[in-house]
Design a protein around this motif. Structure first.
Motif, PDB file in Angstrom:
ATOM      1  N   ASP A  75       1.034  -1.124  -0.049  1.00 23.10           N
ATOM      2  CA  ASP A  75      -0.162   0.458  -0.019  1.00 23.10           C
ATOM      3  C   ASP A  75       1.002   0.948  -0.199  1.00 23.10           C
ATOM      4  O   ASP A  75       1.187   1.945   0.735  1.00 23.10           O
ATOM      5  CB  ASP A  75      -0.653  -0.047   1.249  1.00 23.10           C
ATOM      6  N   THR A  76       0.967   1.995  -1.335  1.00 24.24           N
ATOM      7  CA  THR A  76       2.195   2.802  -1.078  1.00 24.24           C
ATOM      8  C   THR A  76       1.507   3.661  -1.457  1.00 24.24           C
ATOM      9  O   THR A  76       2.230   5.655  -1.018  1.00 24.24           O
ATOM     10  CB  THR A  76       2.952   2.754  -2.888  1.00 24.24           C
ATOM     11  N   GLY A  77       0.412   4.039  -1.242  1.00 28.03           N
ATOM     12  CA  GLY A  77      -0.161   5.255  -1.109  1.00 28.03           C
ATOM     13  C   GLY A  77      -1.189   5.799  -2.422  1.00 28.03           C
ATOM     14  O   GLY A  77      -1.592   6.814  -2.036  1.00 28.03           O
ATOM     15  N   SER A  78      -0.956   5.592  -3.017  1.00 26.74           N
ATOM     16  CA  SER A  78      -0.678   5.974  -5.093  1.00 26.74           C
ATOM     17  C   SER A  78      -1.065   4.267  -5.467  1.00 26.74           C
ATOM     18  O   SER A  78      -0.901   3.619  -5.419  1.00 26.74           O
ATOM     19  CB  SER A  78      -0.138   6.281  -5.618  1.00 26.74           C
ATOM     20  N   LEU A  79      -2.393   4.274  -6.446  1.00 23.40           N
ATOM     21  CA  LEU A  79      -2.640   3.103  -7.280  1.00 23.40           C
ATOM     22  C   LEU A  79      -0.954   2.902  -8.387  1.00 23.40           C
ATOM     23  O   LEU A  79      -0.839   1.716  -8.622  1.00 23.40           O
ATOM     24  CB  LEU A  79      -4.077   3.994  -7.928  1.00 23.40           C
ATOM     25  N   ARG A  80      -0.782   4.078  -8.648  1.00 18.75           N
ATOM     26  CA  ARG A  80       0.789   4.161  -9.932  1.00 18.75           C
ATOM     27  C   ARG A  80       1.084   3.421  -8.760  1.00 18.75           C
ATOM     28  O   ARG A  80       2.305   2.327  -9.401  1.00 18.75           O
ATOM     29  CB  ARG A  80       1.004   5.440 -10.454  1.00 18.75           C
ATOM     30  N   LEU A 180       4.566  -0.146 -18.540  1.00 14.42           N
ATOM     31  CA  LEU A 180       3.576  -1.034 -18.663  1.00 14.42           C
ATOM     32  C   LEU A 180       2.223  -0.480 -17.765  1.00 14.42           C
ATOM     33  O   LEU A 180       1.272  -0.426 -18.226  1.00 14.42           O
ATOM     34  CB  LEU A 180       3.422  -2.058 -17.972  1.00 14.42           C
ATOM     35  N   THR A 181       2.737   0.891 -16.831  1.00 13.87           N
ATOM     36  CA  THR A 181       1.775   0.992 -15.319  1.00 13.87           C
ATOM     37  C   THR A 181       1.203   2.495 -16.507  1.00 13.87           C
ATOM     38  O   THR A 181      -0.158   2.778 -16.284  1.00 13.87           O
ATOM     39  CB  THR A 181       2.803   1.504 -14.698  1.00 13.87           C
ATOM     40  N   ASP A 182       2.131   3.547 -16.862  1.00 13.68           N
ATOM     41  CA  ASP A 182       1.734   4.475 -17.568  1.00 13.68           C
ATOM     42  C   ASP A 182       0.942   4.760 -18.956  1.00 13.68           C
ATOM     43  O   ASP A 182      -0.277   5.494 -18.705  1.00 13.68           O
ATOM     44  CB  ASP A 182       3.022   5.212 -17.230  1.00 13.68           C
ATOM     45  N   MET A 189      -7.440   1.310 -17.788  1.00 15.82           N
ATOM     46  CA  MET A 189      -8.406   1.204 -16.156  1.00 15.82           C
ATOM     47  C   MET A 189      -9.639   2.642 -16.689  1.00 15.82           C
ATOM     48  O   MET A 189     -10.809   2.437 -16.437  1.00 15.82           O
ATOM     49  CB  MET A 189      -8.125   1.441 -15.287  1.00 15.82           C
ATOM     50  N   ALA A 190      -8.926   4.107 -17.421  1.00 12.98           N
ATOM     51  CA  ALA A 190     -10.102   5.308 -17.277  1.00 12.98           C
ATOM     52  C   ALA A 190     -10.407   5.345 -18.056  1.00 12.98           C
ATOM     53  O   ALA A 190     -11.703   5.616 -18.250  1.00 12.98           O
ATOM     54  CB  ALA A 190      -8.270   6.500 -16.934  1.00 12.98           C
ATOM     55  N   ARG A 191      -9.472   4.865 -19.497  1.00 16.39           N
ATOM     56  CA  ARG A 191     -10.577   4.785 -20.599  1.00 16.39           C
ATOM     57  C   ARG A 191     -11.861   3.223 -20.609  1.00 16.39           C
ATOM     58  O   ARG A 191     -13.218   4.014 -21.346  1.00 16.39           O
ATOM     59  CB  ARG A 191      -9.610   4.915 -21.800  1.00 16.39           C
ATOM     60  N   ARG A 192     -11.680   2.755 -20.440  1.00 14.71           N
ATOM     61  CA  ARG A 192     -12.830   1.620 -19.663  1.00 14.71           C
ATOM     62  C   ARG A 192     -14.126   1.753 -19.849  1.00 14.71           C
ATOM     63  O   ARG A 192     -14.898   2.026 -19.694  1.00 14.71           O
ATOM     64  CB  ARG A 192     -12.239   0.735 -20.056  1.00 14.71           C
ATOM     65  N   PHE A 193     -13.899   3.144 -18.820  1.00 10.31           N
ATOM     66  CA  PHE A 193     -14.814   3.696 -17.750  1.00 10.31           C
ATOM     67  C   PHE A 193     -15.422   4.398 -17.629  1.00 10.31           C
ATOM     68  O   PHE A 193     -15.422   5.844 -17.134  1.00 10.31           O
ATOM     69  CB  PHE A 193     -14.960   3.138 -16.202  1.00 10.31           C
ATOM     70  N   GLY A 194     -14.676   5.365 -18.773  1.00 14.93           N
ATOM     71  CA  GLY A 194     -15.107   6.853 -19.215  1.00 14.93           C
ATOM     72  C   GLY A 194     -14.084   8.352 -18.988  1.00 14.93           C
ATOM     73  O   GLY A 194     -14.471   8.936 -18.464  1.00 14.93           O
TER      74      GLY A 194
END
Length: 195
Positions: A75-80, A180-182, A189-194
């Motif tokens: 749990d690094t504190g960010s999704l990235r 791969l991440t950026d 993930m973002a595009r798939r759900f608008g």
């Protein structure tokens, strides 16, 4: 899965360790429970009492080997940060001895229905849970929408790493994990759900 009294942790570790050693040496198809019992200095009856078949024993051995699970405590504190830490864990797993075992198992699951079922119901469900916890944290921080598909990460990331390591024979350095991440995972993930 276990039918008899719980095994002593040291005994269980010896059996699961012997299973992994033999799996690496012989592959899944040639793995024999009597060889595992002999190497672990245990009886075949002990193995069958705790693992109904070879597939169950192999899945238990692999899960035990990486019990510290790839994202369990991350749990690094960010999704990235969570994605990068998890990808580093996957990279280490695939690049080491377990990666060779896993690549061999991919062939075996095509031929052995019992193994395929054990892998699907046990290992893959575990990975979904790890991914769900990582995404739940990202949703709680407002980094992803609540309806983000939990299957994106486990479907895309391991497949890309597997292809790069085992098919193309390329290295997986941090620059590739950044890409791969950026450039792939977060935008997907973002595009798939608008987003």
């Amino acid at each position: 899965m276990e039918a008899g009294p719980k095994l002593d942790p040291e005994r269980e570790s010896a059996i699961l360790g012997a299973t992994l050693e033999l799996l690496a040496e012989t592959g899944y198809e040639a793995l024999r429970l009597d060889a595992v019992a002999s190497r672990a200095k245990a009886s075949k009856a002990t193995l069958y009492r705790h693992w109904p078949g070879k597939a169950d024993l192999v899945v238990a051995a692999i899960k035990c080997f990486k019990q510290e699970d790839l994202a369990q405590g991350v749990d690094t504190g960010s999704l990235r940060g969570d994605l990068m830490a998890t990808l580093r864990g996957v990279r280490e797993l695939m690049s080491g001895p377990t990666g060779q075992i896993m690549s061999g198992l991919l062939v075996a699951v095509q031929k052995d229905q019992e193994l395929a079922e054990a892998v699907r119901t046990s290992m893959l469900e575990d990975k979904q849970g790890v991914t769900q916890r990582m995404l739940d944290r990202a949703v709680a921080r407002g980094e992803l929408p609540a309806d983000t598909d939990v299957s994106i990460f486990p479907e895309v990331a391991p497949a890309m790493l597997f292809m790069r390591i085992f098919v193309y024979g390329d290295s997986v350095d941090d620059a590739y994990l950044d890409h791969l991440t950026d450039d792939i995972l977060i935008p997907l993930m973002a595009r798939r759900f608008g987003g």
